[in-house]
Design an enzyme around this catalytic site. Structure first.
Site, short mmCIF file in Angstrom:
data_model
loop_
_atom_site.label_atom_id
_atom_site.label_comp_id
_atom_site.label_asym_id
_atom_site.label_seq_id
_atom_site.Cartn_x
_atom_site.Cartn_y
_atom_site.Cartn_z
N TYR A 181 1.24 -5.98 -13.73
CA TYR A 181 1.87 -7.22 -13.28
C TYR A 181 2.20 -8.14 -14.46
O TYR A 181 3.25 -8.79 -14.48
CB TYR A 181 0.96 -7.95 -12.30
CG TYR A 181 0.86 -7.28 -10.95
CD1 TYR A 181 1.94 -6.61 -10.39
CD2 TYR A 181 -0.31 -7.33 -10.20
CE1 TYR A 181 1.86 -6.00 -9.16
CE2 TYR A 181 -0.41 -6.74 -8.95
CZ TYR A 181 0.67 -6.07 -8.44
OH TYR A 181 0.59 -5.47 -7.21
N PHE A 239 0.84 -1.20 0.00
CA PHE A 239 0.00 0.00 0.00
C PHE A 239 0.88 1.24 0.00
O PHE A 239 1.80 1.37 0.80
CB PHE A 239 -0.89 0.00 1.25
CG PHE A 239 -1.89 1.14 1.28
CD1 PHE A 239 -2.98 1.16 0.43
CD2 PHE A 239 -1.73 2.18 2.19
CE1 PHE A 239 -3.90 2.19 0.47
CE2 PHE A 239 -2.65 3.22 2.24
CZ PHE A 239 -3.74 3.22 1.37
N VAL A 240 0.58 2.15 -0.93
CA VAL A 240 1.22 3.47 -0.97
C VAL A 240 0.12 4.51 -0.80
O VAL A 240 -0.92 4.44 -1.47
CB VAL A 240 1.95 3.70 -2.31
CG1 VAL A 240 2.53 5.11 -2.38
CG2 VAL A 240 3.06 2.66 -2.48
N ASN A 243 -9.28 -4.53 -10.80
CA ASN A 243 -8.16 -3.59 -10.93
C ASN A 243 -7.36 -3.92 -12.20
O ASN A 243 -6.25 -4.46 -12.14
CB ASN A 243 -7.27 -3.67 -9.68
CG ASN A 243 -6.38 -2.45 -9.53
OD1 ASN A 243 -6.10 -1.76 -10.52
ND2 ASN A 243 -5.93 -2.20 -8.32
N GLY A 245 5.39 2.14 -5.60
CA GLY A 245 4.85 0.79 -5.49
C GLY A 245 5.74 -0.23 -6.18
O GLY A 245 5.98 -1.32 -5.66
#
Length: 242
Positions: A213, A168-169, A206, A179
């Site tokens: 990714y 988490f940022v 998301n 991140g």
């Protein structure tokens, strides 16, 4: 509370009760300590709200402390937290640790160029780090994010790995590749320890993150869904041994 970006102003100054960064910002990733528990609790609470999970949120500062710091195992061999910090000034580079019980050296990336972006953080003072560097004239160090990892094993693979449970940022500091820095740190640590993988979950809504990714080389398995049995239902089913 959300953060905002506006036009460029003078370096690191108060503005309408906020504190702002511009021109450059530096980052550090280090192992969490007991002093970080209040900040970790705030970050995890924000993450639960972001994912709409507040209704099942039961974490407390006490439970975080017990789960993170009561284990006799070294970091990365039990639940481990890494803290992301930011500062308007560069962090001193560290090449080795005096404590030989851990193999993790803080990751430093100084002088991110913010170009024409100004970062306003209305909660900056509440995230002031306990690990400032006032001796070197840098008292302005702040917590910007975290990651939780723990060792994992999958019977399909030869080597164990790390499971990345949370990353988490804070909203103010997104879009700065922080991140990615957190994720790279976990991957580097897994490789350093001779592990064979890093696993994590991603929300199926998301798409931007999933695309990131996949471009990174991750294998995404859309057919799998996370299942949880917890609370009263866990106790009830656990009692059904027949």
């Amino acid at each position: 509370m959300e953060c905002s970006t506006n036009t460029l102003i003078n370096s690191f100054q108060p503005k309408e009760k906020h504190t702002s960064f511009n021109h450059q910002i530096s980052s550090r990733i280090r192992l969490a300590t007991e002093l970080d528990v209040p900040h970790l609790y705030k970050l995890i609470t924000e993450m639960a709200e972001y994912h709409g999970l507040s209704q099942i949120f039961t974490t407390t500062e006490t439970s975080l402390y017990n789960n993170l710091f009561k284990s006799p195992n070294p970091p990365f061999h039990s639940l481990t937290a890494l803290i992301l910090e930011i500062s308007p000034k560069p962090f001193p580079q560290i090449t080795k640790l005096s404590d030989h019980s851990t193999t993790f050296v803080p990751i430093i990336k100084n002088n991110y160029n913010l170009d024409q972006m100004e970062i306003l953080d209305p909660e900056l003072e509440t995230y002031r780090s306990e690990f400032n560097d006032c001796q070197n004239n840098n008292c302005n160090v702040y917590v910007a994010g975290h990651v939780l990892v723990f060792p994992s094993y999958n019977g399909f693979f030869e080597k164990p790995g790390l499971f990345l449970d949370q990353m988490f940022v804070r909203k103010c500091y997104r879009g700065m590749r922080l991140g990615k820095l957190l994720f790279s740190t976990v991957a580097m640590q897994a490789e350093k320890m001779g592990m064979g993988m890093v696993d994590w979950l991603v929300a199926d809504w998301n798409e931007e993150t999933i695309n990131f990714y996949e471009k990174m080389g991750a294998h995404y398995i859309p057919e799998y869904r996370l299942c949880k049995l917890y609370g009263d239902k866990l106790q009830a089913f656990g009692n059904k041994i027949d």
